[in-house]
Write an enzyme that holds these catalytic residues in place. Structure first.
Site: not given
Ligand SMILES: *Cc1c(COP(=O)(O)O)cnc(C)c1O
Length: 425
Positions: A141, A236, A264
């Site tokens: 994701y 990511d 995060k």
């Molecule tokens: C949470 C997450 C996102 C999205 O971040 P948001 O702050 O919720 O938009 C993108 N990539 C990864 C791997 C994530 O865990």
């Protein structure tokens, strides 16, 4: 006031009663808890019930909730200014910290969410390479930008289909979806279309299909194919940054991506994301280059203060190692308890992230994740919730341990799990 009445009231004005879908307990059923306050490893809901928290706001709360130093930094920043829409010294300090800590980051831009970071990374990769195709992996994701809300089509190597209504087929047609940990399929994709691939985006440790570790050689293969074909490698690390290791998964596995996205933990619980990487690529961003990106609240003083205060504590010697040891102790003991109860169960952790699986061994692919016993997880989830342990309300999410989780919390969790495994066994 009860969780139930609050949920009913919320549903009258908010679609599904929640501002992000997984919060609605759709996968596990039942009523989501409405929380009132949190401290350390604990949450309190509106009914006054206390929970040991293994969600950590989905990743950010690596120090535990309402850490006094982080709260004080936010309060001090708020007293000075809420937002300028102009540069501040604190943004440079945070950028310096990120460049220092994450091996591949030479330049970094701050945004307000992980989604914004990955969306910008994709645009930048396309702008830099002049190519269109993005490769992603099923089960990873990367936020909810159109180009990334794509799932695998039928057949092993096809262009994806939108995984959400409202995403044009044309957008999904530029996203190639492959299987995580399948280096062979990756090789085949590059052999066919290497010259059109702008970037490969990957969660270097997958944390959005439960927890799946990269197979030996998988991340190296990504790096080699991208380098050989002039495509960019995007890690990511929105979830793995400052969780898998201080320098992220790239430090842990010793791979140098071209671009990295963060979120995060770097906001310490406030909205903050970042996009960083090679200087020559990053300088294609406006105002230096032709790739446009902007944000009214980017680098917001409160979020930056929270991020700086959080990282200040995260870099303390051995802090992440200590949290990782807690995660290991927890997962090993859970496996032992499940075995005693005769439940097919496995678990593993890396850094402060962990995965619980209702299957004999940890999954190595999205397909294997899907083979776990979801109904059993749901019963386990509710048995734990009923005893005051708050796990992510879905079998497909990773769990998080914080610096505030100690022996007492692990022991209480195991006691609850002993009962829960017996109940569902
Ligand atoms: C949470 C997450 C996102 C999205 O971040 P948001 O702050 O919720 O938009 C993108 N990539 C990864 C791997 C994530 O865990």
């Amino acid at each position: 006031m009860t969780n139930e009445t609050m949920f009913a009231r919320a549903q009258r004005v908010i679609p599904g009663g929640v501002n992000s879908p997984v919060r609605a307990f759709g996968a596990v059923g039942g009523t989501p808890r409405f929380f009132e306050r949190a401290a350390g490893a604990y949450l309190w809901d509106v009914e006054g019930r206390r929970y040991i928290d293994y969600v950590g706001s989905w990743g950010p709360m690596v120090l535990g909730h309402t850490h006094p130093a982080v709260v004080a930094a936010i309060q001090a920043a708020a007293a000075r200014a809420l937002s300028f829409g102009a540069p501040t010294e604190a943004e440079t300090l945070l950028a310096e910290r990120l460049c220092e800590l994450v091996p591949s980051i030479e330049r970094v831009r701050l945004v307000s969410s992980g989604t914004e970071a990955t969306m910008t990374a994709i645009r930048l990769a396309r702008g830099f390479t002049g190519r269109k195709i993005i490769v992603k992996f099923e089960g990873c994701y990367h936020g909810h930008a159109d180009a990334l809300l794509v799932k695998a089509g039928s057949g092993a190597l096809t262009f994806g289909h939108p995984s959400s209504a409202g995403v044009p087929e044309e957008t999904a047609a530029h996203t190639l979806v492959l299987s995580y940990n399948d280096a062979e399929a990756l090789g085949a994709a590059f052999a066919r279309q290497g010259a059109q691939i702008a970037a490969v985006i990957v969660e270097p440790v997958a944390g959005n299909m439960n927890l799946v570790l990269p197979a030996p050689g998988f991340l190296q293969a990504l790096r080699e194919h991208c380098s050989r074909h002039g495509a960019l490698l995007i890690f990511d690390e929105v979830m793995t940054g400052f969780r898998v290791a201080l320098g992220g998964a790239q430090a842990q596995y010793d791979i140098r991506p071209d671009l990295t996205t963060l979120g995060k933990v770097i906001g310490g619980g406030l909205p903050l994301g970042a996009l960083g990487g090679r200087r020559d690529i990053m300088e294609k961003l406006a105002p230096l280059g032709p790739v446009y990106q902007a944000g009214t609240l980017s680098g917001n003083p409160l979020a930056v203060a929270a991020g700086l205060a959080t990282l200040q504590l995260v870099v303390q010697p051995r802090l992440l190692e200590r949290i990782a040891a807690t995660a290991t102790a927890l997962t090993e003991a859970l496996v032992a308890e499940a075995r005693k109860a005769g439940v097919a169960f496995s678990a593993q952790s890396i850094g402060s992230m962990f995965g619980l699986y209702f299957r004999e061994a940890p999954p190595k692919s999205f397909t294997e994740v899907m083979q776990s016993d979801r109904a059993r997880f749901n019963r386990f989830f509710h048995a734990m919730l009923g005893q005051g342990v708050y796990l992510a309300p879905s079998a497909y999410e990773a769990g998080f341990v914080s610096a505030a989780h100690g022996e007492a919390e692990v022991a209480a969790t195991l006691e609850a799990a002993r009962k829960a495994f017996r109940e569902i066994g």
